[in-house]
Write a protein that holds these residues in place. Sequence first.
Motif, mmCIF file in Angstrom:
data_model
loop_
_atom_site.group_PDB
_atom_site.id
_atom_site.type_symbol
_atom_site.label_atom_id
_atom_site.label_comp_id
_atom_site.label_asym_id
_atom_site.label_seq_id
_atom_site.Cartn_x
_atom_site.Cartn_y
_atom_site.Cartn_z
ATOM 1 N N PRO B 293 0.728 -1.375 -0.267
ATOM 2 C CA PRO B 293 -0.002 -0.065 -0.117
ATOM 3 C C PRO B 293 0.774 1.275 -0.133
ATOM 4 N N VAL B 319 7.493 -1.677 5.856
ATOM 5 C CA VAL B 319 6.652 -1.525 6.854
ATOM 6 C C VAL B 319 5.882 -2.710 7.049
ATOM 7 N N SER B 320 4.960 -3.147 6.241
ATOM 8 C CA SER B 320 4.021 -4.066 6.374
ATOM 9 C C SER B 320 4.798 -5.519 6.268
ATOM 10 N N LEU B 323 8.721 -4.967 8.903
ATOM 11 C CA LEU B 323 8.605 -4.513 10.370
ATOM 12 C C LEU B 323 7.226 -5.410 11.011
ATOM 13 N N GLN B 324 6.338 -5.423 10.309
ATOM 14 C CA GLN B 324 4.854 -5.836 11.059
ATOM 15 C C GLN B 324 4.687 -7.339 10.599
#
Lengths: 210, 377
Positions: B293, B319-320, B323-324
Motif C-alpha cells: 500500500p 513496513v507491512s 516491520l509488521q
Amino acid sequence: MNPLLQTLAETIIDGKHLDADRITMQLLEEGLTPMTILDEGLLPGMGVVGRRFRDGEMFLPQVLVSARAMKSAMKHLDPILAASNAEPKGTILIGTVRGDVHDIGKNLVSVMLQGNGYKVIDMGIQNPAEKFLAMYEEHQPDIIGLSALLTTTMMYMKTIIELFKEKNIPVPIIIGGAPVTQKFADEIGANGYARNAVDAVDLVHAIMKR
Amino acid sequence: MTPRERILAAMRLQPVDKIPLMCQMSIGHMLQQFQCSPAEFWHDARCFAEGLLSLRELYQFDGILVSLHGHDPEWKNNIASRRMTGEYEEILWKNGDTTHFLFDDLPEHISAAPKNLLDIFSVTKNDLPQHVNFIPVSQGLNFFIHPEHRFDIFRILREKTGGEISIHGEITSPLDYYLECTGYQEGLMGMIDAPGQVKMVMQHFTEQLQELAAAMCGEDIDAIKISSPYAGAGFISPEFYSEFVLPYERELARTVRGADVEIYTHTCGAVNDRLEMMFDAGVSGIECLDPVPLGDVELEDAFTRIGSRGFIKGNIDSVSVLLQGTKEEIISDVRRRIEIGKQFPGFILSTACSIAPRAPKEHIQLLRTLIDEYGRK
C-alpha cells in the motif's frame, strides 16, 4: 442560479485566488448570502478538486492553489458566518503526533476539510496526548484526526487513543499517514483510517452522519 | 564474486553468481542495533562508519549506502551543554539551537532563530547559497557538510573494507533543496505561480550538486543515489516531473556517469506512472519501487517495462512486511521477489524505503538466508 457562482467554482478548481477573492466580494455586494456562496460556488468547486485529486487528475500543487483560492474567498465569508451564528458542518481537531514534525499530509487533510465546510482546529506538529486532551476539552470537536509519517511515531497514536478511552471520552478518533493502514487502525482501536485527504473527507462525512 | 563485484555487475546488467543484497538503513534502525550515543552517531564520522560496518556485517549486505557525509571533526567545540534523558540525548549548542537525538529515529532540531524562507517571486541568484553546505535529510532537519571534510567517511570505510564491499554515496535531489529553502507548501505552489523562478533556483542547486557529485565520484565509490522523495505521484504530476525534476536529475546523471560511476534515483511512494520517465534522466538504475500500500509498483511489470534500461533495486515493503510481518509472511513475500528478480539481469534485492527503525534484526537477517537459498543463478 447566479452565473457568477459557477465562475467562482471554476476559480477554485483552477486555483485562481485573486479571482476568487474578487468574485466573492462581488457576490456579497449583489446580495447573495454567505451560505449560498459557500453551498453553490465554493463547495462544488472543492468537490471537483477532491474528485480529481482522488482520481489522479490533480496533484498536490494544484490542490494547494485551490485551497488557497478557497481561503481567499472564505476570509470574506467567515466574519459574516460567525456573526450570524451559522453552524459549520462539524468541528475537527487535527494534529501530527508527538515526535513527528511532518505536516504536509496533515495540512492537506486540514484544507480539504475546510474546503468542505468543516471548522478545523489545526494543532500543528509534535503534539503529546495531554495536549490533544486539553484541546478537546477546550473546543469539544466532533472528531479528532491524528497524523504520523514515521513508523516510530505512529505507535504514539495508540497512546492518545488509550488516554481518551481511560477518560471515557467517546469522541471518534481517526488516523492517517504514509505507514498507517486499516489493519493498524483496527489494532490500536482507532475509529477510522483514511488513505489520503479525499478519503479523510469521506470518512468525516460518514462519521458525522452517524 | 566479491560483494562489490556482485553489486557492480548487477548495476551494469551483467551476470551475477547470486542476486546481490543491499538495503538502505534508517538512522533509527542503525541506532537500535548499534547501541551508541545517538549524538556521536550523527556527528562523528568514525562512529557512523563503525555503525555502517557493523550493520553490514550483521545483515551480510553486499554494499553500504553512506547517507551522511561531511562530518565536522570539531563538532564538540560547538556544544554548550549535553545531557542524557530517558527519551533522548539533548545538546544545547553555543548558537542557541537545541537538538534532541532520539534513540530510535532522526534527531529533532530546534533552531533558536526563525528560519528565513525564500520568497519564490522575488528571489534572485544572489539570495541562494553559493555552495551546497548541507544535506536536507528530512523536513526541517539538515546535516551540515564541513567544506574541508566532505568525504572523510568514504576514506574510513574504504580503508576498513579493503575494497571488498560496494560503497555508495548519496546526493539529495535539487527539488528537495528548492523545497527546503522555500517551505514545502509554498514551494509546491511556486511551480504553478512562478515556474521560471523555480527553474532558476533548481538550476542553481543543480550546478552546486554537480560539483559535489563530481568530487564524490573521486572517492572510489561505485554509485551515487539521488534521494528524491518528493518526485512521486503523491506530490507532483508526470508533467511536473518532466518539467521540474527530469532536466536537473539528467544533469546530475550526466556528471556522475561521465566519471564512470553508476547513479540511481530513489523516489518513494507511487511511481508506477513514471517509471520510464525516471530512466529518461539517464540514470543506471532506480531504487525503491514501493509496492501497494505504500506505493503502486508491481515488480514483474516494472521489469517488463524498464528492465532493459537499467537495474532495479527494491522493492520489499519495509513496513507491512519487514516491520509488521510474521516470519512466514516475510519468507513468502521476499521469495516471490527473488523469483521474479532472478529472471532479469540487474536486480538488487532491497527494501523499497529504508529499513524501519524498529524492524527486528531477525527479520532483516532472513533476507541473506533467502538469497543464499533461492537467489543463486
